[in-house]
Scaffold this motif. Sequence first.
Motif, short mmCIF file in Angstrom:
data_model
loop_
_atom_site.label_atom_id
_atom_site.label_comp_id
_atom_site.label_asym_id
_atom_site.label_seq_id
_atom_site.Cartn_x
_atom_site.Cartn_y
_atom_site.Cartn_z
N HIS A 225 0.82 -1.22 0.00
CA HIS A 225 0.00 0.00 0.00
C HIS A 225 0.85 1.26 0.00
CE1 HIS A 225 -3.77 -2.06 1.30
NE2 HIS A 225 -2.95 -2.85 1.97
N HIS A 270 -7.18 -3.38 5.79
CA HIS A 270 -6.43 -2.57 4.82
C HIS A 270 -6.79 -2.86 3.37
CE1 HIS A 270 -3.81 -6.09 3.88
NE2 HIS A 270 -4.13 -6.42 5.11
N GLU A 284 2.08 -0.63 4.62
CA GLU A 284 1.87 0.74 4.13
C GLU A 284 3.22 1.42 3.92
OE1 GLU A 284 -0.72 2.54 3.30
OE2 GLU A 284 -2.47 1.51 4.14
N HIS A 326 -2.35 -3.19 -3.62
CA HIS A 326 -3.74 -2.99 -3.19
C HIS A 326 -4.66 -2.94 -4.41
CE1 HIS A 326 -6.66 -0.45 -0.50
NE2 HIS A 326 -7.19 -1.57 -0.93
N HIS A 334 -8.94 1.32 -4.73
CA HIS A 334 -7.68 2.07 -4.57
C HIS A 334 -6.70 1.70 -5.69
CE1 HIS A 334 -8.10 3.35 -0.14
NE2 HIS A 334 -9.29 3.04 -0.61
N ASP A 336 -3.26 2.24 -5.27
CA ASP A 336 -1.89 2.12 -4.73
C ASP A 336 -1.33 0.71 -4.92
OD1 ASP A 336 -3.98 1.55 -2.82
OD2 ASP A 336 -2.48 1.43 -1.24
ZN LIG Z 1 -4.00 0.70 0.03
#
Ligand SMILES: [Zn+2]
Length: 352
Positions: A225, A270, A284, A326, A334, A336
């Motif tokens: 992420h 997440h 992350e 992700h 998302h 990312d």
């Molecule tokens: Zn994410």
Amino acid sequence: MVLVVTLLISPEVWASEDHYFLQHAFEAAAAEFDVPVQLLMAVSYAETRWNDHQGQPSHLNGYGMMHLVDNPNHHTLGQASRLLGESPERLKTEIPLNIRGGAAVLAWIAKKQNGGHLPEKLGQWYTVVAEYAGYQDEAVTRIYTDEVFQVIQSGAKRKVKGETLLLSPTKVKPYKGKYEKAKKPIGKKSTPDYPNARWIAAHSSNYTAANREGDGKRIQYVIIHTTQGSYAGSISWFQNPDSNVSAHYVIRSSDGEVTQMVQNKDIAWHAGNWDYNVHSIGIEHEGYVEQPGWYTDSLYRSSAALTRWLCDTYGIPRDRNHIIGHNQVPGATHTDPGPLWDWNWYMSLVNQ
Ligand SMILES: [Zn+2]
């Protein structure tokens, strides 16, 4: 000689109307509110690397280069709006105004803390920056504020919108006040699973306690992420009971520092997909999907070492079917880690 000088200046700088548009905006705002320009630029650098994100909010709902925040716990956008008599909408999108807003809020906090006066020494702005960040946890606040003062100390240089912004290094001795004694945050568990991580617990209402090593909910994926906000800001967000999100690990851009916030056996929230949450570890990475410069060498190497350790520990194949973005999670809204994430290099580091 003229030719030599011309070649030293990049075409992008020549192309912009005011070669020092952003630099001037910081200097003017600093002068207007009597805030040290180094401090103003360093706060902005730590928050956004001097990027305004075209009015798009961070994960903490912060806007612009000064990351003026509008969320239930922190209201610097509203404060700036009141102090300047300008609308929040303009503060979100107009760069010079956003910088003025940040300077106005910093000066306002400084006067509030110092009986109506501004601090005399640069180092005395430490507690002002700490309050500006708006995090609940003093130890997490210190992570952020230390970074701001590190940037002042070491200086920074970066090309932004065709302009080379420069923050010259300044010697500073921070007076940390109550943050001097800010201890490592207390969590339910005092040691991380990953030996190279520091441990800061996510709020217990932001993840699901489980026993994934024992009840057959096997850990099969590592999900990559991007935070869309600062390192300390993300840690603070996962500590906040209102966020309803968490990840197992957060990694810092500047040096690859790893913080673990949810135990591997527990289910972090997440992936935006329950089945994938149940079967994965979420990592992350500090940065913004659309902005270059956050995915540093240190961050890649640190993250790859963590992922390699996770794969070895849980028998996860070290391939792109099991180490995924992700964006690859079914139903993901998302994007990312986005196109700036170098998967080839990352996987080569993981498989080293
Ligand atoms: Zn994410």
